[in-house]
Design a protein around this motif. Sequence first.
Motif, PDB file in Angstrom:
ATOM      1  N   GLU A   3       4.059  14.562 -11.656  1.00 58.26           N
ATOM      2  CA  GLU A   3       4.504  14.659 -13.045  1.00 58.26           C
ATOM      3  C   GLU A   3       3.425  15.296 -13.915  1.00 58.26           C
ATOM      4  O   GLU A   3       3.717  16.107 -14.811  1.00 58.26           O
ATOM      5  N   ALA A   4       2.127  14.974 -13.647  1.00 63.02           N
ATOM      6  CA  ALA A   4       1.042  15.580 -14.417  1.00 63.02           C
ATOM      7  C   ALA A   4       0.969  17.072 -14.178  1.00 63.02           C
ATOM      8  O   ALA A   4       0.754  17.868 -15.113  1.00 63.02           O
TER       9      ALA A   4
ATOM     10  N   GLU B 222       0.824  -1.201   0.000  1.00 66.24           N
ATOM     11  CA  GLU B 222       0.000   0.000   0.000  1.00 66.24           C
ATOM     12  C   GLU B 222       0.862   1.256   0.000  1.00 66.24           C
ATOM     13  O   GLU B 222       0.550   2.234  -0.693  1.00 66.24           O
ATOM     14  N   SER B 223       1.942   1.231   0.781  1.00 63.52           N
ATOM     15  CA  SER B 223       2.822   2.398   0.830  1.00 63.52           C
ATOM     16  C   SER B 223       3.465   2.658  -0.527  1.00 63.52           C
ATOM     17  O   SER B 223       3.564   3.805  -0.977  1.00 63.52           O
ATOM     18  N   ASN B 224       3.898   1.585  -1.220  1.00 61.62           N
ATOM     19  CA  ASN B 224       4.495   1.760  -2.545  1.00 61.62           C
ATOM     20  C   ASN B 224       3.475   2.302  -3.550  1.00 61.62           C
ATOM     21  O   ASN B 224       3.796   3.144  -4.401  1.00 61.62           O
TER      22      ASN B 224
ATOM     23  N   LEU C 221       3.751   5.784  -5.738  1.00 59.85           N
ATOM     24  CA  LEU C 221       3.667   5.857  -7.198  1.00 59.85           C
ATOM     25  C   LEU C 221       2.568   6.818  -7.633  1.00 59.85           C
ATOM     26  O   LEU C 221       2.737   7.590  -8.596  1.00 59.85           O
ATOM     27  N   ALA C 222       1.392   6.799  -6.959  1.00 63.05           N
ATOM     28  CA  ALA C 222       0.307   7.714  -7.311  1.00 63.05           C
ATOM     29  C   ALA C 222       0.722   9.158  -7.099  1.00 63.05           C
ATOM     30  O   ALA C 222       0.438  10.049  -7.917  1.00 63.05           O
TER      31      ALA C 222
END
Length: 218
Positions: free
Chosen positions: A178-179, A165-167, A171-172
């Motif tokens: 980046e967006a 969950e932490s990873n 990533l999100a």
Amino acid sequence: MKPQANAGLFCELYWGKSLSEAWSFGPDQSHVHAAADEKAPLPLYGFTLPQEPFLLAERTAAGYRVFVPPAAKLERSTRGDEFHPVPDSQLVQHEGRASVELPEGTTLRLTQGELHLFLQHSVAKDRVARFRLRDFGWLLMVIVLFLSAPVGFLIAGPSPERMQESNARALAAAREKEAARRKALGIDTPLRPLTPQEQQQSDGGTPLKKMPGSLSVQ
């Protein structure tokens, strides 16, 4: 801890300026005997002793009484001062043996040839108080905390599901960041593919003339 005076007798034997031997005798040893023998309480070589074992020092109410070997030179230092010869008038003669008192803060030096024997009071410290029940309680508490730390880490530590969950959250967050960066640069809209007509249009530059197949330099 306060030091106790007259706790014992400390002896050092020097050969020239090099320390050869050292001995320490506790206050319960009222007599210190010396002899040219390794089994003697004080193995003393190089000094002329009238008999062996030789009574070198005995404990008194004021400290120690030191008996001087006949061929030895006697000097005294008080409170760390320089050594000075002890006058014969301060020696006590008893049955043909000369002795001198060794009070606290005084160092005697017996010299014969290259050998120097230093005698002074040793200093002992009060005994450390034994552990009390409260001290054992504190010690037990420290041991429990020390042993419970690894167990607590295993119980409350990250499980594989929590790590996954932490990873995913990381990533999100990276995608959102980046967006936002692409939107700020104006490149968030995908590029439209060129049509065949647009690909055939000239870019407005100067057309190049046809180049010869080969060039030569004269």
